[in-house]
Design an enzyme around this catalytic site. Structure first.
Site, PDB file in Angstrom:
ATOM      1  N   SER A 143      94.405-108.566  39.910  1.00 38.78           N
ATOM      2  CA  SER A 143      94.108-109.931  40.362  1.00 38.78           C
ATOM      3  C   SER A 143      93.495-110.703  39.200  1.00 38.78           C
ATOM      4  CB  SER A 143      93.089-109.880  41.510  1.00 38.78           C
ATOM      5  OG  SER A 143      92.546-111.158  41.768  1.00 38.78           O
ATOM      6  N   TYR A 156      84.467-107.218  44.460  1.00 36.84           N
ATOM      7  CA  TYR A 156      85.931-107.376  44.387  1.00 36.84           C
ATOM      8  C   TYR A 156      86.364-107.566  42.931  1.00 36.84           C
ATOM      9  CZ  TYR A 156      90.691-108.900  45.262  1.00 36.84           C
ATOM     10  OH  TYR A 156      92.060-109.010  45.240  1.00 36.84           O
TER      11      TYR A 156
HETATM   12  P1  NDP Z   1      97.192-108.437  52.868  1.00 36.46           P
HETATM   13  O1  NDP Z   1      95.879-108.341  53.544  1.00 36.46           O
HETATM   14  O2  NDP Z   1      98.267-109.257  53.485  1.00 36.46           O
HETATM   15  O3  NDP Z   1      97.780-106.956  52.631  1.00 36.46           O
HETATM   16  C1  NDP Z   1      96.952-105.882  52.282  1.00 36.46           C
HETATM   17  C2  NDP Z   1      97.715-104.593  52.536  1.00 36.46           C
HETATM   18  O4  NDP Z   1      96.903-103.497  52.106  1.00 36.46           O
HETATM   19  C3  NDP Z   1      98.020-104.377  53.995  1.00 36.46           C
HETATM   20  O5  NDP Z   1      99.319-103.882  54.132  1.00 36.46           O
HETATM   21  C4  NDP Z   1      97.008-103.321  54.427  1.00 36.46           C
HETATM   22  O6  NDP Z   1      97.593-102.489  55.419  1.00 36.46           O
HETATM   23  C5  NDP Z   1      96.857-102.539  53.129  1.00 36.46           C
HETATM   24  N1  NDP Z   1      95.606-101.781  53.059  1.00 36.46           N
HETATM   25  C6  NDP Z   1      94.337-102.240  52.990  1.00 36.46           C
HETATM   26  N2  NDP Z   1      93.479-101.213  52.992  1.00 36.46           N
HETATM   27  C7  NDP Z   1      94.232-100.077  53.060  1.00 36.46           C
HETATM   28  C8  NDP Z   1      93.923 -98.691  53.122  1.00 36.46           C
HETATM   29  N3  NDP Z   1      92.661 -98.255  53.123  1.00 36.46           N
HETATM   30  N4  NDP Z   1      94.948 -97.809  53.190  1.00 36.46           N
HETATM   31  C9  NDP Z   1      96.228 -98.240  53.214  1.00 36.46           C
HETATM   32  N5  NDP Z   1      96.596 -99.531  53.177  1.00 36.46           N
HETATM   33  C10 NDP Z   1      95.583-100.438  53.108  1.00 36.46           C
HETATM   34  O7  NDP Z   1      96.854-108.940  51.392  1.00 36.46           O
HETATM   35  P2  NDP Z   1      97.768-109.149  50.084  1.00 36.46           P
HETATM   36  O8  NDP Z   1      99.179-108.825  50.333  1.00 36.46           O
HETATM   37  O9  NDP Z   1      97.420-110.474  49.558  1.00 36.46           O
HETATM   38  O10 NDP Z   1      97.099-108.070  49.121  1.00 36.46           O
HETATM   39  C11 NDP Z   1      97.832-107.042  48.482  1.00 36.46           C
HETATM   40  C12 NDP Z   1      97.122-106.686  47.184  1.00 36.46           C
HETATM   41  O11 NDP Z   1      97.128-107.806  46.304  1.00 36.46           O
HETATM   42  C13 NDP Z   1      95.648-106.302  47.348  1.00 36.46           C
HETATM   43  O12 NDP Z   1      95.375-105.253  46.439  1.00 36.46           O
HETATM   44  C14 NDP Z   1      94.899-107.577  46.942  1.00 36.46           C
HETATM   45  O13 NDP Z   1      93.620-107.287  46.470  1.00 36.46           O
HETATM   46  C15 NDP Z   1      95.813-108.096  45.856  1.00 36.46           C
HETATM   47  N6  NDP Z   1      95.746-109.530  45.554  1.00 36.46           N
HETATM   48  C16 NDP Z   1      95.853-110.499  46.515  1.00 36.46           C
HETATM   49  C17 NDP Z   1      95.833-111.851  46.168  1.00 36.46           C
HETATM   50  C18 NDP Z   1      95.906-112.960  47.176  1.00 36.46           C
HETATM   51  O14 NDP Z   1      95.453-114.081  46.886  1.00 36.46           O
HETATM   52  N7  NDP Z   1      96.493-112.756  48.341  1.00 36.46           N
HETATM   53  C19 NDP Z   1      95.762-112.254  44.765  1.00 36.46           C
HETATM   54  C20 NDP Z   1      95.639-111.168  43.839  1.00 36.46           C
HETATM   55  C21 NDP Z   1      95.667-109.865  44.228  1.00 36.46           C
HETATM   56  P3  NDP Z   1      96.849-101.879  56.703  1.00 36.46           P
HETATM   57  O15 NDP Z   1      95.721-102.793  57.064  1.00 36.46           O
HETATM   58  O16 NDP Z   1      97.940-101.812  57.727  1.00 36.46           O
HETATM   59  O17 NDP Z   1      96.408-100.523  56.250  1.00 36.46           O
HETATM   60  C1  8X3 Z   2      92.717-112.469  45.170  1.00 40.22           C
HETATM   61  C2  8X3 Z   2      92.638-113.712  44.384  1.00 40.22           C
HETATM   62  O1  8X3 Z   2      91.134-115.324  43.214  1.00 40.22           O
HETATM   63  O2  8X3 Z   2      90.680-114.918  45.563  1.00 40.22           O
HETATM   64  O3  8X3 Z   2      92.692-111.380  44.315  1.00 40.22           O
HETATM   65  O4  8X3 Z   2      90.092-113.294  43.918  1.00 40.22           O
HETATM   66  S1  8X3 Z   2      91.041-114.320  44.271  1.00 40.22           S
END
Ligand code: NDP
Ligand code: 8X3
Length: 258
Positions: A143, A156
């Site tokens: 991120s 985070y």
């Molecule tokens: P979502 O919340 O839509 O998806 C997160 C996914 O991670 C879900 O499928 C959830 O599945 C899974 N997850 C969380 N904890 C666990 C666990 N303990 N075991 C297995 N699966 C887990 O968020 P995003 O798609 O946005 O996030 C995906 C990744 O991208 C993350 O690592 C996030 O930090 C990163 N990210 C997101 C950004 C944003 O702005 N959206 C920007 C930059 C990075 P379930 O709950 O079913 O287990």
């Molecule tokens: C998620 C993006 O900028 O909210 O990783 O941390 S930010």
């Protein structure tokens, strides 16, 4: 490099980037191995991936915070295929936006477990299945938070920075094997991310994106496919993908409500 017929494993495939990644790799004709905790959503993603052209789509329960769960997931994968070409370590997210002074242990522990230790556990379990000198790729979801800190983001930002350094260490460890290791580091994208961060507070989550045009899951999924389909001698070490409206975490252009 063509991804057709390759086995792609995605953690956190039940929503957001992971679910969109499943559809994008399905479109490239891949076999999919999908894991997450929510089985109903995961099954829906697999069904959509089959519709989108996946060679096959398999779902298994996975909690990356538990070594036993990761090992049982890897056993099921091994029973199905001896080769995984692409591993997408995507599971993770933020819990809370509290200062250090008011942070909660449970939130801190959940972030360390899913974003950092989970990435390490899954990589350790799957690494023996990734063939050497065959265009394999380990792609970790980082991120912009791992590049620059913001208030309320101590843990985070910290775990995403730690993931970034673990990615670099792994690249050094695997040098000479032909396995590529990279990090995809998006900025603001509208997924369930903010809903999880704000513990189901829909209005607070929506405010994050108000007036701006954030990335979509499909934008991030397209970057996953682009990175992993480069020729085997090319490794995209790190890719930062941000909305044009977002110059930095705290510097977002927002249009006034009409
Ligand atoms: P979502 O919340 O839509 O998806 C997160 C996914 O991670 C879900 O499928 C959830 O599945 C899974 N997850 C969380 N904890 C666990 C666990 N303990 N075991 C297995 N699966 C887990 O968020 P995003 O798609 O946005 O996030 C995906 C990744 O991208 C993350 O690592 C996030 O930090 C990163 N990210 C997101 C950004 C944003 O702005 N959206 C920007 C930059 C990075 P379930 O709950 O079913 O287990
Ligand atoms: C998620 C993006 O900028 O909210 O990783 O941390 S930010």
């Amino acid at each position: 490099m063509s991804l057709r017929g390759k086995w792609v494993l995605i953690t956190g495939a039940s929503s957001g980037f992971g679910a969109a990644g499943a559809i994008a790799f399905a479109g490239a004709g891949c076999h999919l191995l999908l894991g997450a905790r929510r089985q109903e959503q995961l099954a829906e993603v697999a069904a959509a991936a089959r519709q989108a052209g996946a060679a096959s789509a398999h779902v298994y329960p996975l909690d990356v915070a538990s070594t036993a769960s990761v090992e049982s997931f890897a056993d099921q994968v091994r029973a199905l295929t001896p080769r995984v070409s692409v591993l997408i370590n995507n599971a993770g997210g933020a819990h809370g936006l509290d200062s250090v002074a008011s942070g909660r242990d449970a939130d801190w522990e959940a972030m360390v477990q899913s974003n950092f230790l989970g990435l390490l556990r899954v990589t350790r379990a799957v690494l023996p299945l990734i063939p050497h000198h065959d265009g394999g790729y380990i792609l970790n979801l980082g991120s912009i938070a791992g590049h620059t800190a913001y208030e309320g983001g101590s843990v985070y930002c910290g775990v995403k920075a730690a993931g970034r350094l673990a990615t670099q260490a792994l690249r050094l460890e695997l040098n000479g094997t032909g396995i590529r290791v990279g990090s995809l580091d998006p900025g603001m994208a509208e997924t369930e991310f903010s809903l999880v961060r704000f513990k189901g507070d829909v209005a607070r989550a929506a405010k994050v994106y108000e007036g701006a045009i954030p990335l979509t899951s499909a934008d991030v999924a397209a970057a996953m496919v682009w990175m992993t389909s480069q020729p085997p001698h090319v490794c995209v070490d790190e890719l930062i993908l941000k909305p044009t409206d977002q110059a930095a975490f705290h510097k977002v252009h927002r249009r006034p409500k009409s």
